[in-house]
Structure formats: structure tokens, C-alpha cells
Design a protein around this motif. Structure first.
Motif, PDB file in Angstrom:
ATOM      1  N   GLY A 182      51.779  60.573  41.360  1.00  0.00           N
ATOM      2  CA  GLY A 182      51.038  59.790  40.579  1.00  0.00           C
ATOM      3  C   GLY A 182      52.135  59.249  39.080  1.00  0.00           C
ATOM      4  N   VAL A 183      51.371  58.528  38.841  1.00  0.00           N
ATOM      5  CA  VAL A 183      52.186  57.673  38.019  1.00  0.00           C
ATOM      6  C   VAL A 183      51.474  58.195  36.647  1.00  0.00           C
ATOM      7  CG1 VAL A 183      52.364  56.048  36.028  1.00  0.00           C
ATOM      8  CG2 VAL A 183      52.791  55.460  38.790  1.00  0.00           C
ATOM      9  N   LEU A 207      52.414  45.688  39.451  1.00  0.00           N
ATOM     10  CA  LEU A 207      51.792  45.477  38.943  1.00  0.00           C
ATOM     11  C   LEU A 207      50.308  46.819  38.792  1.00  0.00           C
ATOM     12  CD1 LEU A 207      51.311  41.165  38.509  1.00  0.00           C
ATOM     13  CD2 LEU A 207      52.982  42.741  37.766  1.00  0.00           C
ATOM     14  N   GLU A 208      50.396  47.213  40.318  1.00  0.00           N
ATOM     15  CA  GLU A 208      49.007  47.767  39.839  1.00  0.00           C
ATOM     16  C   GLU A 208      49.698  49.175  39.317  1.00  0.00           C
ATOM     17  OE1 GLU A 208      49.840  46.023  42.468  1.00  0.00           O
ATOM     18  OE2 GLU A 208      48.074  44.664  42.313  1.00  0.00           O
ATOM     19  N   GLN A 209      50.737  49.648  39.774  1.00  0.00           N
ATOM     20  CA  GLN A 209      51.362  51.067  39.439  1.00  0.00           C
ATOM     21  C   GLN A 209      51.578  50.792  37.626  1.00  0.00           C
ATOM     22  OE1 GLN A 209      55.455  51.810  41.330  1.00  0.00           O
ATOM     23  NE2 GLN A 209      54.022  53.479  42.087  1.00  0.00           N
ATOM     24  N   LEU A 210      52.039  49.138  37.727  1.00  0.00           N
ATOM     25  CA  LEU A 210      52.525  49.137  36.350  1.00  0.00           C
ATOM     26  C   LEU A 210      51.063  49.316  35.093  1.00  0.00           C
ATOM     27  CD1 LEU A 210      54.498  48.074  33.833  1.00  0.00           C
ATOM     28  CD2 LEU A 210      53.265  45.338  34.562  1.00  0.00           C
ATOM     29  N   MET A 222      60.453  51.004  33.586  1.00  0.00           N
ATOM     30  CA  MET A 222      62.196  49.768  34.557  1.00  0.00           C
ATOM     31  C   MET A 222      60.722  49.415  35.822  1.00  0.00           C
ATOM     32  SD  MET A 222      64.843  51.521  36.896  1.00  0.00           S
ATOM     33  CE  MET A 222      65.803  52.115  35.770  1.00  0.00           C
ATOM     34  N   LEU A 223      60.686  48.141  35.649  1.00  0.00           N
ATOM     35  CA  LEU A 223      60.538  46.774  36.578  1.00  0.00           C
ATOM     36  C   LEU A 223      61.849  46.637  37.581  1.00  0.00           C
ATOM     37  CD1 LEU A 223      59.486  44.374  33.171  1.00  0.00           C
ATOM     38  CD2 LEU A 223      58.064  46.485  34.805  1.00  0.00           C
ATOM     39  N   ALA A 234      54.416  40.450  34.802  1.00  0.00           N
ATOM     40  CA  ALA A 234      54.431  41.630  34.471  1.00  0.00           C
ATOM     41  C   ALA A 234      54.240  42.210  32.592  1.00  0.00           C
ATOM     42  CB  ALA A 234      55.934  42.992  34.542  1.00  0.00           C
ATOM     43  N   VAL A 235      55.465  40.977  31.653  1.00  0.00           N
ATOM     44  CA  VAL A 235      56.049  41.507  30.747  1.00  0.00           C
ATOM     45  C   VAL A 235      54.475  40.632  29.845  1.00  0.00           C
ATOM     46  CG1 VAL A 235      57.892  40.317  28.783  1.00  0.00           C
ATOM     47  CG2 VAL A 235      58.405  40.474  30.870  1.00  0.00           C
ATOM     48  N   ALA A 236      54.211  39.716  30.376  1.00  0.00           N
ATOM     49  CA  ALA A 236      52.832  38.967  29.471  1.00  0.00           C
ATOM     50  C   ALA A 236      51.536  39.993  29.811  1.00  0.00           C
ATOM     51  CB  ALA A 236      51.991  38.128  30.475  1.00  0.00           C
ATOM     52  N   LEU A 237      52.041  41.380  30.944  1.00  0.00           N
ATOM     53  CA  LEU A 237      50.214  42.056  31.343  1.00  0.00           C
ATOM     54  C   LEU A 237      50.763  42.683  29.578  1.00  0.00           C
ATOM     55  CD1 LEU A 237      47.955  43.049  32.556  1.00  0.00           C
ATOM     56  CD2 LEU A 237      50.009  44.353  34.098  1.00  0.00           C
TER      57      LEU A 237
END
Length: 291
Positions: A182-183, A207-210, A222-223, A234-237
Motif C-alpha cells: 500500500g501507499v 484520487l483515493e490513492q492521493l 506523481m499524478l 487532485a491539485v485542489a485536494l
């Protein structure tokens, strides 16, 4: 010229690579065509000129090809690496023994055309995103034996370098995550292992991994393979959670048609393998007796 100062390639590195390339080209008997058709004492002059517009990279390797072939060859460099070239622009003049000049020609032009092609491709990407905060960076998708030169060419085009190899940064990709469990677990293990100067980057494709990666605190996320809308989310998050403390890199299939939209999402970095592994050669030619 390139906006940022260019690194200097060590002369020993240049000479070793060019020496090997010349030996490969000359084989067991040298340039038999020049030996058969041109007298030993014949001298000649030539210019190397751009036939298409682009960005120059590799002039010192070209210069070394002539110098290592014969110390009697005199090379006058007229344009430095990083310069933007117009069609017909002369970048160097060469004068000396004709046999030696022609024996070095192909190796000099191979390096110059290949590296200038990478610089030109990078420049087009960099120009397309110049109005944003994003920087174009290269990857490890390079030609074996030429990585240092190809990454240098990226700098000549106005880009920046990603890691040079497996030893200078920790980049946790999907396969590492799968094996590590996992991450969160992968980032924790990396932090326990890394020295204080080693950056840690993790790749996410959802986005869940992010959301899992942000609190684990990598230096870079890295996206991967996200379209502009998903990238903007993703950036906003990330910005809402940690501001600019984590740098964001967009990666995966980005080309000149899409790079502007990707940059405008607010990412910090855009990585491209294409600029090194698929950039077209820039057409430069050597002409005898001109100029």
C-alpha cells in the motif's frame, strides 16, 4: 538562450564517449573512402549549419569528434548550446586535413543532430507552458550510454532534469506499492531508509490513492495518467490539505497537444519520456568549401 544556466559536461566524459563512437565508425581500417579518394596533404574547410529551426545542443561533442580525429583540425564554434537556431545559421567552422575532417563528420553530426533534436522538442514543450508555474522535466527513458548527454540536451531546451538513475532519488511506483502493501506502508518504509538529502516521490493514479499519500508526507506526488479535469481536482485536494509543501508532477502520455491544458491545472512538474526517446533529429549538415 536557455533561461537557466546550463550545466557543464565534464570533458573526460565527452572525450570517452566520442572516442568510442569514432572507433565504432572507423572499424578496423579507418575511413577507406577518404583514404582512397583524397590525398594525404589535401586540406579543406567546412561549415556546420542548421537546415531547420531548432535549439542547439551537443556542440562540444561535435568539436571533440574533430579534435580527437586530428589535432590539426581547427574548429571555430560560432553558436553555443542553448541557442535558438534559424534555418541556414552556421554554428561552427572547421579547417584542416580533408581526410580527417570527413572521417569525423558523421560522429559529429550524429551527436549534434540527436541532442539538438531533444533540445528542440523540449523547447517546444517549455514554450507552450511558459505562462504557467509548471516545468517540463525528462525521465529515465533514455538511450543506453547517452543518458547524461540527453539530459543535458533537455536543459539546453529549457527543461529540467528528473532523477538521473535509480540511486539519486526514491520514486515509489505502482509495482513498489503493490509489493510493499500500500501507499502508506511504502512511504513509511522509504522514510525509514532514506538519508536526509534523498527526496521521496510516490506515484498515484486515483484520487483515493492521493488521499492516502498526502498525510504520509512524501516530497513529491506523481499524478499518473490523469486527464486535465482529474488533475485539477487532485491539485485542489493537495493545496487545500498542505499548500505547496508537496510538489505535484503530472505524467503519462502528455504531448504538445495536451501539455498546455495539463500545465494550466496548477501542477509543478510535467514529465515526458517523449522528449528524450522519440524527439526527431534536428537537421544540421556539414558543407565543404562554404563560408
Amino acid at each position: 538562450m536557455s533561461a537557466r544556466p546550463l550545466p557543464e559536461l565534464p570533458q573526460l566524459m565527452i572525450d570517452d564517449a566520442v572516442h568510442a563512437a569514432l572507433l565504432e565508425d572507423w572499424g578496423r581500417a579507418g575511413d577507406v573512402t577518404s583514404q582512397a579518394t583524397i590525398g594525404r596533404d589535401v586540406r579543406a574547410s567546412a561549415v556546420i549549419a542548421a537546415r531547420k529551426p531548432g535549439a542547439l545542443a551537443g556542440i562540444r561533442l561535435a568539436q571533440a569528434a574533430f579534435r580527437l580525429t586530428s589535432p590539426e583540425l581547427r574548429v571555430e564554434v560560432l553558436v553555443e548550446d542553448g541557442a535558438r537556431l534559424a534555418p541556414g545559421q552556421v554554428v561552427a567552422r572547421i579547417e584542416g586535413p580533408a581526410r580527417a575532417l570527413l572521417s569525423a563528420e558523421r560522429v559529429a553530426l550524429n551527436y549534434l543532430g540527436h541532442l539538438s533534436g531533444i533540445a528542440t522538442a523540449t523547447a517546444r514543450f517549455a514554450e507552450a507552458i511558459a505562462h504557467t508555474r509548471a516545468q517540463i522535466v525528462c525521465t529515465r527513458k533514455t538511450t543506453p550510454g547517452l543518458r547524461a548527454f540527453e539530459k543535458y540536451a533537455v536543459r539546453c531546451g529549457g527543461g529540467m532534469n528528473h532523477r538521473f538513475g535509480l540511486d539519486d532519488a526514491i520514486l515509489i511506483k505502482d509495482n513498489h506499492i503493490a509489493v510493499a502493501g500500500g501507499v502508506t506502508a511504502a512511504i513509511a518504509s522509504a522514510k525509514a531508509f532514506a538519508g536526509h538529502l534523498v527526496k521521496i516521490e510516490v506515484e498515484v493514479d486515483t484520487l483515493e490513492q492521493l488521499k492516502e499519500a498526502i498525510p504520509a508526507g512524501p516530497d513529491v506526488i506523481m499524478l499518473d495518467n490523469m486527464g486535465p479535469e482529474r488533475l485539477a481536482d487532485a491539485v485542489a485536494l493537495v493545496r487545500a490539505a498542505v499548500g505547496d509543501r508537496i510538489r505535484l508532477e503530472a505524467s503519462g502520455g502528455i504531448d504538445l497537444d495536451t501539455v498546455r491544458a495539463v500545465a494550466e491545472t496548477g501542477v509543478d512538474l510535467i514529465s515526458s519520456g517523449w522528449i528524450t526517446h522519440s524527439a526527431p533529429v534536428l537537421d544540421l549538415g556539414l558543407d565543404i568549401g562554404i563560408g
